[in-house]
Design a protein around this motif. Sequence first.
Motif: not given
Length: 261
Positions: A75-84, A86-95
């Motif tokens: 549902r948040l596809a609008v933000l996917h290019p942005c969050v992807r 940012i950093a890599a998945r291990p950081v994105r699992s915390l940030a």
Amino acid sequence: MLVPESLGAAQAALADGARPLAGGTYLMPRLNDRATPPTRLVSLRRAGLDGIAVSDGAVSIGATTTFARIEDDARLAVLHPCVRSIAARPVRSLATVAGNLFVRQPYGDLAVALLALDAVVEIQGAAGPRTLPLERMLPIGVAENELVTGVRFDIPVAFRYHKAGRRRFNSASIVTVAAALTMADGVVRDVRIALGGLAPRPLRCEPAERALVGRPLDEASVRAAAAEADPLIEPFDDAYASAWYRRRVFPVHLRRALLGH
Ligand SMILES: Cc1cc2nc3c(=O)[nH]c(=O)nc-3n(C[C@H](O)[C@H](O)[C@H](O)COP(=O)(O)OP(=O)(O)OC[C@H]3O[C@@H](n4cnc5c(N)ncnc54)[C@H](O)[C@@H]3O)c2cc1C
């Protein structure tokens, strides 16, 4: 470090002088290398501030929602290019979302996207809850005894996000551009542009918006928009790029964001 299990308990810890800790991906390295003085911390992880709600195009995201959770929510596809970006998945699992509103440039890519989305920030203080447009919150932050509890925005008709870094993945921003767009009859009816990497904090770029409204979205109008933005930007030197380079490549990245090439 305190780990309260409710918003009320987190607020009580803040009133006692502790500093909020969300994912810790920004704050912990600075505490460890003593760029930030040691302080008591209040972890928000268990304070019940995470979650995503989407209804009729209106989005509400809790402060401690991680980028990984946003990335996994269709549902948040609008933000996917942005969050992807940012950093890599291990950081994105915390940030977290709220943490990104307080980091210094060249970080703060989600804040850039949320600024273009005209997001509203939900804040909880001793006097109760209040809301503030992100655009007004970014220059002043929140009071020491306040917490961001979430952000809200409406999904736009069209949204563009483009980030230039030293590498395609896992690099801080050299230039970030986000834009919410409405087109009608072949011309730009409405546009809201936010920039990262080009000022001390995410920058709304109204002169560029004015240069586009009423015109077709093409090379000429985007070049004119970049020229209008130039006096407003205040790029800086860092390990990723010089101020000179950021200013020089900004028109290219505005074009890539808005025209896709
Ligand atoms: C390897 C690496 C790469 C990175 N790359 C990027 C990148 O490309 N783009 C990018 O934008 N960022 C990047 N970051 C920075 C960071 O991961 C993000 O900015 C992240 O969103 C920070 O969130 P956090 O939850 O970890 O914040 P924290 O580190 O926990 O906190 C950051 C600040 O926000 C305050 N804060 C947190 N939550 C609240 C709240 N609810 N209310 C009030 N204040 C609060 C804290 O007190 C602190 O001052 C990177 C970090 C690392 C380690």
